[in-house]
Design a protein around this motif. Sequence first.
Motif, PDB file in Angstrom:
ATOM      1  N   PRO A  23       0.842  -1.175  -0.036  1.00 49.58           N
ATOM      2  CA  PRO A  23       0.068  -0.099   0.044  1.00 49.58           C
ATOM      3  C   PRO A  23       0.923   1.065  -0.003  1.00 49.58           C
ATOM      4  CG  PRO A  23      -0.848  -1.543   1.572  1.00 49.58           C
ATOM      5  CD  PRO A  23       0.721  -1.904   1.031  1.00 49.58           C
ATOM      6  N   ALA A  24       0.113   2.228  -0.619  1.00 48.84           N
ATOM      7  CA  ALA A  24       1.259   3.373  -0.633  1.00 48.84           C
ATOM      8  C   ALA A  24       1.346   4.177   0.751  1.00 48.84           C
ATOM      9  CB  ALA A  24       0.383   4.441  -1.538  1.00 48.84           C
ATOM     10  N   SER A  25       0.451   4.007   1.575  1.00 52.27           N
ATOM     11  CA  SER A  25       0.852   4.274   2.901  1.00 52.27           C
ATOM     12  C   SER A  25       1.792   3.716   3.727  1.00 52.27           C
ATOM     13  CB  SER A  25      -0.644   4.518   3.786  1.00 52.27           C
ATOM     14  OG  SER A  25      -1.003   2.899   3.793  1.00 52.27           O
ATOM     15  N   ALA A  26       2.047   2.248   3.482  1.00 54.17           N
ATOM     16  CA  ALA A  26       3.139   1.793   3.709  1.00 54.17           C
ATOM     17  C   ALA A  26       4.632   2.177   3.399  1.00 54.17           C
ATOM     18  CB  ALA A  26       2.984   0.138   3.800  1.00 54.17           C
ATOM     19  N   MET A  27       4.536   2.352   2.134  1.00 51.53           N
ATOM     20  CA  MET A  27       5.690   2.727   1.375  1.00 51.53           C
ATOM     21  C   MET A  27       6.325   4.080   1.886  1.00 51.53           C
ATOM     22  SD  MET A  27       6.702   0.255  -0.193  1.00 51.53           S
ATOM     23  CE  MET A  27       7.976   1.177  -1.403  1.00 51.53           C
ATOM     24  N   ALA A  28       5.297   5.085   1.919  1.00 53.71           N
ATOM     25  CA  ALA A  28       5.431   6.590   2.414  1.00 53.71           C
ATOM     26  C   ALA A  28       6.021   6.525   3.698  1.00 53.71           C
ATOM     27  CB  ALA A  28       4.180   7.272   2.361  1.00 53.71           C
ATOM     28  N   GLN A  29       5.650   5.556   4.751  1.00 51.51           N
ATOM     29  CA  GLN A  29       6.174   5.475   6.003  1.00 51.51           C
ATOM     30  C   GLN A  29       7.572   5.357   6.019  1.00 51.51           C
ATOM     31  OE1 GLN A  29       4.158   2.864   8.688  1.00 51.51           O
ATOM     32  NE2 GLN A  29       2.427   2.935   7.717  1.00 51.51           N
ATOM     33  N   THR A  30       8.113   4.467   5.322  1.00 51.80           N
ATOM     34  CA  THR A  30       9.480   4.002   5.614  1.00 51.80           C
ATOM     35  C   THR A  30      10.449   4.338   4.220  1.00 51.80           C
ATOM     36  OG1 THR A  30       8.819   1.793   4.357  1.00 51.80           O
ATOM     37  CG2 THR A  30       8.508   2.078   6.958  1.00 51.80           C
ATOM     38  N   LYS A  31      10.053   4.293   3.145  1.00 54.38           N
ATOM     39  CA  LYS A  31      11.064   4.446   1.987  1.00 54.38           C
ATOM     40  C   LYS A  31      11.665   6.068   2.017  1.00 54.38           C
ATOM     41  CE  LYS A  31      11.623   3.323  -2.839  1.00 54.38           C
ATOM     42  NZ  LYS A  31      11.921   1.850  -2.812  1.00 54.38           N
ATOM     43  N   PRO A  32      13.275   6.038   2.326  1.00 54.14           N
ATOM     44  CA  PRO A  32      13.884   7.125   2.089  1.00 54.14           C
ATOM     45  C   PRO A  32      13.998   7.498   0.559  1.00 54.14           C
ATOM     46  CG  PRO A  32      15.209   5.173   2.946  1.00 54.14           C
ATOM     47  CD  PRO A  32      13.798   4.872   2.768  1.00 54.14           C
ATOM     48  N   ALA A  33      14.406   8.571   0.530  1.00 52.89           N
ATOM     49  CA  ALA A  33      14.394   9.088  -1.023  1.00 52.89           C
ATOM     50  C   ALA A  33      15.149   7.919  -1.820  1.00 52.89           C
ATOM     51  CB  ALA A  33      15.152  10.535  -1.028  1.00 52.89           C
ATOM     52  N   LYS A  34      16.303   7.469  -1.362  1.00 51.64           N
ATOM     53  CA  LYS A  34      16.777   6.418  -2.236  1.00 51.64           C
ATOM     54  C   LYS A  34      17.662   5.488  -1.161  1.00 51.64           C
ATOM     55  CE  LYS A  34      19.650   4.975  -5.626  1.00 51.64           C
ATOM     56  NZ  LYS A  34      19.132   3.644  -6.279  1.00 51.64           N
ATOM     57  N   GLU A  35      17.036   4.052  -1.324  1.00 55.65           N
ATOM     58  CA  GLU A  35      17.686   2.917  -0.509  1.00 55.65           C
ATOM     59  C   GLU A  35      18.772   2.564  -1.014  1.00 55.65           C
ATOM     60  OE1 GLU A  35      14.254   0.655  -0.351  1.00 55.65           O
ATOM     61  OE2 GLU A  35      13.756   1.346   1.698  1.00 55.65           O
ATOM     62  N   PRO A  36      20.008   2.214  -0.335  1.00 59.16           N
ATOM     63  CA  PRO A  36      21.077   1.543  -0.977  1.00 59.16           C
ATOM     64  C   PRO A  36      20.795   0.258  -1.326  1.00 59.16           C
ATOM     65  CG  PRO A  36      21.261   1.808   1.338  1.00 59.16           C
ATOM     66  CD  PRO A  36      19.986   2.332   0.998  1.00 59.16           C
ATOM     67  N   PRO A  37      21.855  -0.278  -2.388  1.00 59.26           N
ATOM     68  CA  PRO A  37      21.904  -1.853  -2.701  1.00 59.26           C
ATOM     69  C   PRO A  37      22.363  -2.484  -1.404  1.00 59.26           C
ATOM     70  CG  PRO A  37      23.569  -0.787  -3.694  1.00 59.26           C
ATOM     71  CD  PRO A  37      22.927   0.495  -2.897  1.00 59.26           C
ATOM     72  N   LEU A  38      22.117  -3.617  -1.474  1.00 59.55           N
ATOM     73  CA  LEU A  38      22.893  -4.720  -0.507  1.00 59.55           C
ATOM     74  C   LEU A  38      24.121  -4.473  -0.364  1.00 59.55           C
ATOM     75  CD1 LEU A  38      21.041  -8.194  -1.368  1.00 59.55           C
ATOM     76  CD2 LEU A  38      20.612  -6.745   0.747  1.00 59.55           C
ATOM     77  N   PRO A  39      24.762  -4.440   0.729  1.00 56.14           N
ATOM     78  CA  PRO A  39      26.029  -4.290   0.861  1.00 56.14           C
ATOM     79  C   PRO A  39      27.083  -5.479   0.375  1.00 56.14           C
ATOM     80  CG  PRO A  39      25.322  -5.130   3.084  1.00 56.14           C
ATOM     81  CD  PRO A  39      24.053  -4.801   2.189  1.00 56.14           C
ATOM     82  N   ALA A  40      28.111  -5.246  -0.490  1.00 53.70           N
ATOM     83  CA  ALA A  40      28.878  -6.164  -0.808  1.00 53.70           C
ATOM     84  C   ALA A  40      29.322  -7.242  -0.121  1.00 53.70           C
ATOM     85  CB  ALA A  40      29.891  -5.646  -1.852  1.00 53.70           C
ATOM     86  N   VAL A  41      29.441  -8.374  -0.528  1.00 53.20           N
ATOM     87  CA  VAL A  41      30.269  -9.648   0.320  1.00 53.20           C
ATOM     88  C   VAL A  41      31.551  -9.231   0.209  1.00 53.20           C
ATOM     89  CG1 VAL A  41      30.977 -11.925   0.233  1.00 53.20           C
ATOM     90  CG2 VAL A  41      28.159 -11.471  -0.201  1.00 53.20           C
ATOM     91  N   GLY A  42      32.081  -9.330   1.421  1.00 57.07           N
ATOM     92  CA  GLY A  42      33.561  -8.914   1.522  1.00 57.07           C
ATOM     93  C   GLY A  42      33.591  -7.363   2.164  1.00 57.07           C
ATOM     94  N   SER A  43      32.949  -6.440   2.076  1.00 53.67           N
ATOM     95  CA  SER A  43      32.830  -5.366   2.617  1.00 53.67           C
ATOM     96  C   SER A  43      32.849  -5.106   3.976  1.00 53.67           C
ATOM     97  CB  SER A  43      31.883  -4.192   1.734  1.00 53.67           C
ATOM     98  OG  SER A  43      30.527  -4.660   2.309  1.00 53.67           O
ATOM     99  N   ALA A  44      33.448  -4.254   4.430  1.00 46.88           N
ATOM    100  CA  ALA A  44      33.337  -3.713   5.956  1.00 46.88           C
ATOM    101  C   ALA A  44      32.209  -3.256   6.317  1.00 46.88           C
ATOM    102  CB  ALA A  44      34.505  -2.914   6.256  1.00 46.88           C
ATOM    103  N   LEU A  45      31.395  -3.764   7.475  1.00 48.84           N
ATOM    104  CA  LEU A  45      30.073  -3.335   7.879  1.00 48.84           C
ATOM    105  C   LEU A  45      30.361  -2.530   9.096  1.00 48.84           C
ATOM    106  CD1 LEU A  45      27.086  -3.355   7.082  1.00 48.84           C
ATOM    107  CD2 LEU A  45      26.819  -5.569   8.287  1.00 48.84           C
ATOM    108  N   ALA A  46      29.958  -1.363   9.449  1.00 44.69           N
ATOM    109  CA  ALA A  46      30.102  -0.415  10.462  1.00 44.69           C
ATOM    110  C   ALA A  46      28.882  -0.836  11.473  1.00 44.69           C
ATOM    111  CB  ALA A  46      30.432   0.904  10.044  1.00 44.69           C
ATOM    112  N   LEU A  47      29.154  -0.685  12.620  1.00 46.17           N
ATOM    113  CA  LEU A  47      28.074  -0.879  13.557  1.00 46.17           C
ATOM    114  C   LEU A  47      27.743   0.497  14.609  1.00 46.17           C
ATOM    115  CD1 LEU A  47      28.891  -4.631  14.782  1.00 46.17           C
ATOM    116  CD2 LEU A  47      27.114  -3.819  13.022  1.00 46.17           C
ATOM    117  N   ALA A  48      26.954   0.526  15.186  1.00 44.86           N
ATOM    118  CA  ALA A  48      26.847   1.757  16.293  1.00 44.86           C
ATOM    119  C   ALA A  48      25.936   1.196  17.506  1.00 44.86           C
ATOM    120  CB  ALA A  48      25.834   2.807  15.447  1.00 44.86           C
TER     121      ALA A  48
END
Length: 175
Positions: A23-48
Amino acid sequence: MSSPSNTTRRRWLQTAAAGLALPASAMAQTKPAKEPPLPAVGSALALAPAPLLGGGQFEPAQAEGRVLVLYWWASWCPFCAEQSPEMQKLWQAQQGRGLQMLALSIDKKPEEAVAYLRKKGYTFPAAWLSPELLKTYRKPEGLPVTVVRGKDGRVAQAEKGQLFPEDVALLARWL
């Protein structure tokens, strides 16, 4: 490994799921302007650090030298509703072996995620993806999203879309 019938079934379901519109309402709630692709296997993954919905806090030091499963989900997502029970089984079976997990709710309000977790009886560590947390834990495109951060701090596996029970169980191979 999956049998050919499971592989075929998985591809068909992923294709069908891609064609379904939320539903458009669900997408509007959560979708930022541009979601990044999946992180690449082997790439470093920062945590917070992340405040947990059930109380307490996830600290990045908890994941040092351990496998961490990051799982982006939402209470309104039908595919998450299918995968989350399997994530709970994985958590219950593997936390004693050192598995770390951080489930990141993209619900509009943290109260929605808390109510859902309580209703379903899920005990895996979960945080609400606040604007502050979103700076570190940017949700990749798709939902649900599952990323495994290996013991070395690098992405070992990254998946978008619903995982089948056997796929979730296989995440334990990284331990």
